[in-house]
Design a protein around this motif. Structure first.
Motif, PDB file in Angstrom:
ATOM      1  N   ALA A   1       0.844  -1.198   0.000  1.00  0.00           N
ATOM      2  CA  ALA A   1       0.000   0.000   0.000  1.00  0.00           C
ATOM      3  C   ALA A   1       0.882   1.253   0.000  1.00  0.00           C
ATOM      4  CB  ALA A   1      -0.901  -0.015   1.232  1.00  0.00           C
ATOM      5  N   PRO A   2       0.352   2.380  -0.549  1.00  0.00           N
ATOM      6  CA  PRO A   2       1.151   3.614  -0.655  1.00  0.00           C
ATOM      7  C   PRO A   2       1.754   4.057   0.687  1.00  0.00           C
ATOM      8  CG  PRO A   2      -0.895   3.850  -1.882  1.00  0.00           C
ATOM      9  CD  PRO A   2      -0.974   2.530  -1.183  1.00  0.00           C
ATOM     10  N   ASP A   3       0.993   3.938   1.792  1.00  0.00           N
ATOM     11  CA  ASP A   3       1.546   4.406   3.078  1.00  0.00           C
ATOM     12  C   ASP A   3       2.690   3.486   3.540  1.00  0.00           C
ATOM     13  OD1 ASP A   3      -0.488   2.478   3.386  1.00  0.00           O
ATOM     14  OD2 ASP A   3      -0.660   2.938   5.528  1.00  0.00           O
ATOM     15  N   GLN A   4       2.601   2.189   3.231  1.00  0.00           N
ATOM     16  CA  GLN A   4       3.694   1.268   3.587  1.00  0.00           C
ATOM     17  C   GLN A   4       4.949   1.585   2.762  1.00  0.00           C
ATOM     18  OE1 GLN A   4       1.474  -2.352   2.720  1.00  0.00           O
ATOM     19  NE2 GLN A   4       1.907  -3.077   4.792  1.00  0.00           N
ATOM     20  N   LEU A   5       4.726   1.868   1.471  1.00  0.00           N
ATOM     21  CA  LEU A   5       5.871   2.168   0.601  1.00  0.00           C
ATOM     22  C   LEU A   5       6.570   3.450   1.056  1.00  0.00           C
ATOM     23  CD1 LEU A   5       4.360   1.181  -2.874  1.00  0.00           C
ATOM     24  CD2 LEU A   5       6.050  -0.075  -1.507  1.00  0.00           C
ATOM     25  N   ALA A   6       5.780   4.417   1.491  1.00  0.00           N
ATOM     26  CA  ALA A   6       6.358   5.682   1.972  1.00  0.00           C
ATOM     27  C   ALA A   6       7.176   5.437   3.246  1.00  0.00           C
ATOM     28  CB  ALA A   6       5.249   6.694   2.233  1.00  0.00           C
TER      29      ALA A   6
ATOM     30  N   LEU B   1       8.544   2.593   4.151  1.00  0.00           N
ATOM     31  CA  LEU B   1       9.733   1.825   3.761  1.00  0.00           C
ATOM     32  C   LEU B   1      10.817   2.777   3.246  1.00  0.00           C
ATOM     33  CD1 LEU B   1      11.241  -0.839   3.148  1.00  0.00           C
ATOM     34  CD2 LEU B   1      10.087  -0.887   0.926  1.00  0.00           C
ATOM     35  N   GLN B   2      10.403   3.723   2.380  1.00  0.00           N
ATOM     36  CA  GLN B   2      11.383   4.653   1.815  1.00  0.00           C
ATOM     37  C   GLN B   2      12.040   5.475   2.924  1.00  0.00           C
ATOM     38  OE1 GLN B   2      12.364   4.534  -1.448  1.00  0.00           O
ATOM     39  NE2 GLN B   2      14.026   5.768  -0.576  1.00  0.00           N
ATOM     40  N   ALA B   3      11.222   5.940   3.889  1.00  0.00           N
ATOM     41  CA  ALA B   3      11.758   6.752   4.992  1.00  0.00           C
ATOM     42  C   ALA B   3      12.766   5.936   5.803  1.00  0.00           C
ATOM     43  CB  ALA B   3      10.617   7.240   5.879  1.00  0.00           C
ATOM     44  N   LEU B   4      12.455   4.675   6.041  1.00  0.00           N
ATOM     45  CA  LEU B   4      13.360   3.835   6.835  1.00  0.00           C
ATOM     46  C   LEU B   4      14.620   3.468   6.044  1.00  0.00           C
ATOM     47  CD1 LEU B   4      10.601   1.657   8.535  1.00  0.00           C
ATOM     48  CD2 LEU B   4      12.199   3.181   9.725  1.00  0.00           C
ATOM     49  N   ARG B   5      14.509   3.383   4.727  1.00  0.00           N
ATOM     50  CA  ARG B   5      15.702   3.166   3.895  1.00  0.00           C
ATOM     51  C   ARG B   5      16.594   4.404   3.963  1.00  0.00           C
ATOM     52  NH1 ARG B   5      13.899   0.603  -1.906  1.00  0.00           N
ATOM     53  NH2 ARG B   5      16.148   0.516  -2.253  1.00  0.00           N
ATOM     54  N   ASP B   6      15.951   5.574   3.840  1.00  0.00           N
ATOM     55  CA  ASP B   6      16.707   6.824   3.854  1.00  0.00           C
ATOM     56  C   ASP B   6      17.455   7.009   5.164  1.00  0.00           C
ATOM     57  OD1 ASP B   6      15.740   7.276   1.356  1.00  0.00           O
ATOM     58  OD2 ASP B   6      14.177   8.695   1.970  1.00  0.00           O
ATOM     59  N   SER B   7      16.818   6.581   6.276  1.00  0.00           N
ATOM     60  CA  SER B   7      17.456   6.777   7.588  1.00  0.00           C
ATOM     61  C   SER B   7      18.463   5.663   7.898  1.00  0.00           C
ATOM     62  CB  SER B   7      16.390   6.823   8.683  1.00  0.00           C
ATOM     63  OG  SER B   7      15.907   5.507   8.917  1.00  0.00           O
TER      64      SER B   7
END
Ligand code: FAD
Length: 341
Positions: A192-197, A199-205
């Protein structure tokens, strides 16, 4: 002495039809136990189309697969049905006294006078990771589709897969694990879009590291996971130290052992008499998508009718006389069973 559970009825399969079977048996005063391979009830409705709408349940203009399961669960609450989830019925054999013995993959044993096979399109089982070393791992080192990941605490975890559940597991582990890696064949995730967002935030951090590749081998020592051998996009083999492996390769139905239980089968469906839903084995009834008879339609509505026919026939078999038809609206006996006045 046997530690088998004694029961009058065993329902194999907790899809919509197995759930409604429990309701109809309850109305006949028959106590049942319920088994399913999945960790939750609902069969195809929960597993294949939980968030999609259904429009052809009589009296319910629209509901999702999950909503239908919740409503059925609420309806059968008065029956206090014991559930044995996360286990597949493996064998079914006749005892000398005419009852049936069922044994599950978790070792649960039942001695039952009647069986209701509501196995749908088969048992939903996770797709296995087939690489060298997997069979030598201790049971808690590799989990398939766990919904609970709190034992990630302090460990080096690798989540393998690209679907919604895999992404969610990575998100959940990120705050607990010493190291969280999410490995998938390519850098696209189906969630889902909120999960993907998230995931991206946790990848970035840096809380989640995404690894693009495929596992080729599992290295273990006395059953304890040590490391994974994996292959990247260019075909290079590499090694990662990992101490917990969560695998999400999908869950799909397998007819499994039902074909070996000695009942008449035609084109992978159990042959039944539509007047009673009885199979060719005495005391075994079958309902829902697993059955075949002239005119059979694989619809939930038709399965509900079949469960009702099976309960009436089983009541006669178990209680020795034809049950009277009673209305839930007016019957004091049914009101007592349902706990209503
Ligand atoms: P299932 O739902 O298949 O449940 C069987 C259960 O038995 C599973 O949970 C399985 O794990 C378990 N099981 C099997 N073997 C074993 C074993 N040996 N041990 C332990 N557990 C076992 N129907 C409609 O009427 N209307 C619709 O709009 C509709 N939409 C659909 C949309 C999709 C995408 C799909 C795939 C189906 C749809 N259907 C619809 C069909 C409907 O879902 C099926 O008819 C219904 O789920 C059949 O119910 P069931 O209880 O017989 O079997």
């Amino acid at each position: 002495p046997s530690n088998a559970i004694d029961t009058d009825a065993l329902i194999i399969g907790a899809g919509p039809i197995g759930l409604f079977q429990a309701f109809q048996l309850g109305l006949q005063g028959i106590k049942a136990h319920l088994v399913d391979a999945l960790p939750h009830v609902g069969g195809q409705c929960a597993q294949l189309y939980g968030h999609k709408p259904i429009y052809d349940i009589p009296g319910i203009p629209v509901c999702t697969g999950k909503e239908l399961v919740q409503l059925l669960d609420q309806q059968i609450a008065p029956m206090n049905l014991p559930r044995h989830l996360n286990q597949q019925v493996q064998s079914l054999s006749r005892l000398a006294d005419g009852r049936w013995q069922a044994v599950t993959t978790a070792g649960t044993q039942f001695h039952t006078r009647s069986v209701f096979v509501a196995a749908g399109v088969g048992a939903f089982v996770p797709k296995a990771l087939k690489v060298a070393g997997v069979d030598q791992l201790a049971a808690d080192q590799l989990l398939y589709h766990p919904s609970e990941t709190s034992s990630a605490l302090g460990r080096s975890v690798l989540i393998y897969g690209g679907d919604e559940e895999a992404v969610q597991a990575a998100i959940d582990c990120a705050s607990l694990a010493a190291k969280t890696r999410l490995m998938h064949r390519r850098d696209t995730f189906n969630a889902a879009p909120d999960q993907l967002a998230r995931l991206q935030a946790l990848r970035d951090s840096g809380a989640i590291e995404v690894v693009i590749g495929q596992i080729t081998e599992v290295q273990q020592n006395a059953g304890q996971l040590q490391a994974l051998q994996w292959m990247d996009g260019e075909g290079r083999e590499q090694t990662l130290r990992v101490d917990w492996l969560l695998v999400y390769l999908g869950i799909s139905p397998r007819l499994g052992p039902i074909a070996d239980w000695g009942m008449a089968i035609e084109k992978k469906q159990l042959v039944i008499d539509p007047a009673t839903m009885a199979t060719s084995a005495q005391g075994i009834y079958a309902v829902g998508d697993i059955v075949s008879y002239p005119g059979k339609k694989k619809l939930i509505l038709c399965g509900f009718h079949e469960a009702t026919m099976a309960a009436f026939a089983a009541a006669e078999y178990l209680q020795g006389e034809k049950p009277l038809l009673q209305y839930t609206t007016t019957s004091a006996k049914l009101h007592a069973i349902l706990g209503v006045h």
